[in-house]
Design a protein around this motif. Structure first.
Motif, PDB file in Angstrom:
ATOM      1  N   SER A  76     105.312   6.711 -23.023  1.00 29.44           N
ATOM      2  CA  SER A  76     104.009   7.338 -22.799  1.00 29.44           C
ATOM      3  C   SER A  76     102.961   6.295 -22.421  1.00 29.44           C
ATOM      4  O   SER A  76     102.998   5.154 -22.906  1.00 29.44           O
ATOM      5  CB  SER A  76     103.569   8.095 -24.054  1.00 29.44           C
ATOM      6  OG  SER A  76     102.224   8.515 -23.951  1.00 29.44           O
ATOM      7  N   TYR A  77     102.012   6.683 -21.593  1.00 27.91           N
ATOM      8  CA  TYR A  77     100.942   5.757 -21.203  1.00 27.91           C
ATOM      9  C   TYR A  77     100.026   5.433 -22.388  1.00 27.91           C
ATOM     10  O   TYR A  77      99.302   4.426 -22.375  1.00 27.91           O
ATOM     11  CB  TYR A  77     100.127   6.350 -20.051  1.00 27.91           C
ATOM     12  CG  TYR A  77      99.208   7.487 -20.444  1.00 27.91           C
ATOM     13  CD1 TYR A  77      97.865   7.249 -20.728  1.00 27.91           C
ATOM     14  CD2 TYR A  77      99.676   8.800 -20.531  1.00 27.91           C
ATOM     15  CE1 TYR A  77      97.019   8.287 -21.095  1.00 27.91           C
ATOM     16  CE2 TYR A  77      98.847   9.840 -20.891  1.00 27.91           C
ATOM     17  CZ  TYR A  77      97.509   9.580 -21.178  1.00 27.91           C
ATOM     18  OH  TYR A  77      96.680  10.598 -21.544  1.00 27.91           O
ATOM     19  N   LYS A  78     100.065   6.270 -23.431  1.00 25.17           N
ATOM     20  CA  LYS A  78      99.235   6.025 -24.602  1.00 25.17           C
ATOM     21  C   LYS A  78      99.886   5.071 -25.606  1.00 25.17           C
ATOM     22  O   LYS A  78      99.217   4.567 -26.507  1.00 25.17           O
ATOM     23  CB  LYS A  78      98.919   7.355 -25.309  1.00 25.17           C
ATOM     24  CG  LYS A  78      97.839   8.167 -24.621  1.00 25.17           C
ATOM     25  CD  LYS A  78      97.329   9.248 -25.554  1.00 25.17           C
ATOM     26  CE  LYS A  78      96.111   9.928 -24.941  1.00 25.17           C
ATOM     27  NZ  LYS A  78      95.517  10.917 -25.866  1.00 25.17           N
ATOM     28  N   PHE A  79     101.192   4.847 -25.465  1.00 27.12           N
ATOM     29  CA  PHE A  79     101.912   4.018 -26.429  1.00 27.12           C
ATOM     30  C   PHE A  79     101.313   2.619 -26.571  1.00 27.12           C
ATOM     31  O   PHE A  79     101.053   2.172 -27.701  1.00 27.12           O
ATOM     32  CB  PHE A  79     103.399   3.939 -26.052  1.00 27.12           C
ATOM     33  CG  PHE A  79     104.194   3.022 -26.936  1.00 27.12           C
ATOM     34  CD1 PHE A  79     104.548   3.404 -28.216  1.00 27.12           C
ATOM     35  CD2 PHE A  79     104.584   1.769 -26.481  1.00 27.12           C
ATOM     36  CE1 PHE A  79     105.283   2.550 -29.038  1.00 27.12           C
ATOM     37  CE2 PHE A  79     105.316   0.915 -27.287  1.00 27.12           C
ATOM     38  CZ  PHE A  79     105.672   1.313 -28.570  1.00 27.12           C
ATOM     39  N   PRO A  80     101.077   1.868 -25.473  1.00 28.37           N
ATOM     40  CA  PRO A  80     100.506   0.523 -25.638  1.00 28.37           C
ATOM     41  C   PRO A  80      99.135   0.539 -26.303  1.00 28.37           C
ATOM     42  O   PRO A  80      98.842  -0.325 -27.138  1.00 28.37           O
ATOM     43  CB  PRO A  80     100.413  -0.004 -24.192  1.00 28.37           C
ATOM     44  CG  PRO A  80     101.347   0.846 -23.407  1.00 28.37           C
ATOM     45  CD  PRO A  80     101.325   2.183 -24.059  1.00 28.37           C
ATOM     46  N   VAL A  81      98.313   1.505 -25.941  1.00 32.27           N
ATOM     47  CA  VAL A  81      96.959   1.589 -26.507  1.00 32.27           C
ATOM     48  C   VAL A  81      97.021   1.899 -27.998  1.00 32.27           C
ATOM     49  O   VAL A  81      96.338   1.261 -28.817  1.00 32.27           O
ATOM     50  CB  VAL A  81      96.133   2.671 -25.773  1.00 32.27           C
ATOM     51  CG1 VAL A  81      94.758   2.828 -26.415  1.00 32.27           C
ATOM     52  CG2 VAL A  81      95.993   2.326 -24.302  1.00 32.27           C
ATOM     53  N   ASN A 259      89.259   4.919 -27.131  1.00 28.74           N
ATOM     54  CA  ASN A 259      90.237   3.945 -26.623  1.00 28.74           C
ATOM     55  C   ASN A 259      90.448   2.781 -27.585  1.00 28.74           C
ATOM     56  O   ASN A 259      91.414   2.033 -27.451  1.00 28.74           O
ATOM     57  CB  ASN A 259      89.792   3.407 -25.261  1.00 28.74           C
ATOM     58  CG  ASN A 259      89.970   4.429 -24.152  1.00 28.74           C
ATOM     59  OD1 ASN A 259      90.819   5.318 -24.250  1.00 28.74           O
ATOM     60  ND2 ASN A 259      89.165   4.324 -23.109  1.00 28.74           N
ATOM     61  N   TYR A 260      89.542   2.621 -28.547  1.00 29.76           N
ATOM     62  CA  TYR A 260      89.651   1.534 -29.522  1.00 29.76           C
ATOM     63  C   TYR A 260      90.017   2.041 -30.912  1.00 29.76           C
ATOM     64  O   TYR A 260      90.340   1.237 -31.788  1.00 29.76           O
ATOM     65  CB  TYR A 260      88.319   0.771 -29.612  1.00 29.76           C
ATOM     66  CG  TYR A 260      87.921   0.073 -28.341  1.00 29.76           C
ATOM     67  CD1 TYR A 260      88.265  -1.263 -28.121  1.00 29.76           C
ATOM     68  CD2 TYR A 260      87.214   0.736 -27.351  1.00 29.76           C
ATOM     69  CE1 TYR A 260      87.900  -1.912 -26.950  1.00 29.76           C
ATOM     70  CE2 TYR A 260      86.852   0.100 -26.174  1.00 29.76           C
ATOM     71  CZ  TYR A 260      87.192  -1.224 -25.977  1.00 29.76           C
ATOM     72  OH  TYR A 260      86.827  -1.873 -24.816  1.00 29.76           O
ATOM     73  N   THR A 266      96.400   9.204 -36.361  1.00 26.12           N
ATOM     74  CA  THR A 266      95.497  10.192 -35.755  1.00 26.12           C
ATOM     75  C   THR A 266      96.152  10.859 -34.552  1.00 26.12           C
ATOM     76  O   THR A 266      95.945  12.054 -34.309  1.00 26.12           O
ATOM     77  CB  THR A 266      94.173   9.536 -35.321  1.00 26.12           C
ATOM     78  OG1 THR A 266      94.434   8.461 -34.400  1.00 26.12           O
ATOM     79  CG2 THR A 266      93.422   8.984 -36.523  1.00 26.12           C
ATOM     80  N   TYR A 267      96.972  10.107 -33.825  1.00 21.61           N
ATOM     81  CA  TYR A 267      97.672  10.675 -32.665  1.00 21.61           C
ATOM     82  C   TYR A 267      98.707  11.706 -33.116  1.00 21.61           C
ATOM     83  O   TYR A 267      98.863  12.769 -32.494  1.00 21.61           O
ATOM     84  CB  TYR A 267      98.330   9.562 -31.861  1.00 21.61           C
ATOM     85  CG  TYR A 267      98.962  10.011 -30.570  1.00 21.61           C
ATOM     86  CD1 TYR A 267      98.199  10.589 -29.559  1.00 21.61           C
ATOM     87  CD2 TYR A 267     100.326   9.867 -30.354  1.00 21.61           C
ATOM     88  CE1 TYR A 267      98.774  11.004 -28.374  1.00 21.61           C
ATOM     89  CE2 TYR A 267     100.911  10.275 -29.163  1.00 21.61           C
ATOM     90  CZ  TYR A 267     100.127  10.846 -28.173  1.00 21.61           C
ATOM     91  OH  TYR A 267     100.699  11.263 -26.994  1.00 21.61           O
TER      92      TYR A 267
END
Length: 314
Positions: A76-81, A259-260, A266-267
């Motif tokens: 997922s593109y959210k994984f690194p963040v 983003n921080y 929470t995800y």
């Protein structure tokens, strides 16, 4: 035959001891049932992490998809963040909140006045009982750039409106970690204060006769005395490095700092419950991934502690 007879005697003796103290074992049964019902029984639900779960089909009737949900999260593109934010908050919090209670306990231990010592310990202990909701409300009130303490002082000295630090994503980790330090330092120091109370005073008297200063006695008597306790606490803290405060982070989140501030817990909440999709399989896979990482870190921390000072939790 002799072995069987001996085993039977031992078993009979064990049941006799249990029967003699049945009240204590009855009390033990309560937390045991609690652990089984709320800790071990729910583990059966982890199977939905490997399935495309639909409530109408049930856990066993849903389609088996293997590691599809794990791969979906890892790619997922959210994984690194999410991982970056989780590790940043965890490591930052560990680096700050772990040594400060130890330092606080050491300096509180050397204070001469017992009255002032008790007052300081009580004042620093009280914030721990403030709920996350109230804590975040206090932060929002104090750090408001217009009518909060921060905004009022800034305007008083500069005659300008203060910048809104609550809307700055870069400031999220600092606000989260240092407010946590203020809230938990007194409570976290209790175990170290208790360990210091058990130090033999004859060691201090002998060192004082030999000419050791109070600072030297702190380094060569007090710190080695609490080192095993600190090692255990560090192992437990590393084992929970991926489990940071869900409620506080969620309450502090806004669209400007997302983003921080978006972390694993929470995800998982948003994917599993808050969103309209309610992807239970995906959220369970993320939680399981999180728990496995914590378990690996716990093993590594325990191994490192045993190698360095010979103490560990297992």
């Amino acid at each position: 035959m002799a072995k069987r007879t001996k085993s039977a005697v031992v078993q009979k003796s064990l049941w006799k001891k249990i029967g003699a103290r049945w009240q204590l074992y009855l009390l033990l049964l309560i937390p045991l049932v609690y652990i089984v019902v709320f800790a071990y029984a729910p583990m059966g639900g982890l199977i939905i992490a490997f399935k495309d779960y639909h409530p109408k089909d049930g856990i066993f009737g849903s389609e088996w998809v293997g590691f599809k949900n794990f791969i979906k999260f890892l790619t997922s593109y959210k994984f690194p963040v999410i991982m970056k934010n989780t590790l940043t908050l965890s490591l930052y919090g560990l680096a700050v909140s772990f040594p400060i209670p130890i330092i606080f306990a050491l300096f509180l231990n050397v204070m001469m006045g017992k009255k002032y010592k008790k007052i300081i310990q009580t004042v620093t202990y009280i914030p721990y009982f403030i709920s996350s909701v109230v804590m975040v409300g206090l932060l929002f009130s104090l750090l408001n750039n217009r009518y909060g303490l921060y905004g009022s002082l800034y305007s008083l000295f500069t005659k300008n409106t203060a910048p809104n630090i609550l809307a700055k994503g870069e400031m999220f980790k600092h606000i989260y970690v240092w407010s946590g330090v203020w809230q938990t330092t007194g409570y976290s120091a209790i175990i170290y204060i208790a360990a210091l109370a058990g130090v033999d005073q004859e060691l201090h008297e002998a060192a004082e006769i030999d000419g050791a200063s109070r600072l030297q006695r702190m380094f060569f008597i007090d710190i080695p005395a609490i080192l095993p306790t600190a090692s255990i606490m560090l192992i437990l803290a590393v084992g929970n490095i991926m489990n940071i405060g869900f409620e506080k982070v969620l309450l502090m989140q806004n669209n400007l700092n997302l983003n921080y501030s978006e972390i694993v817990s929470t995800y998982v909440y948003k994917v599993g419950l808050a969103s309209g999709l309610s992807d239970f399989s995906f959220s369970t896979a993320i939680s399981m991934f999180n728990s496995v990482i914590n378990f690996i870190l716990l093993l590594i921390a325990n191994w490192g502690s045993k190698k360095l000072n010979g103490s560990g939790i297992f």
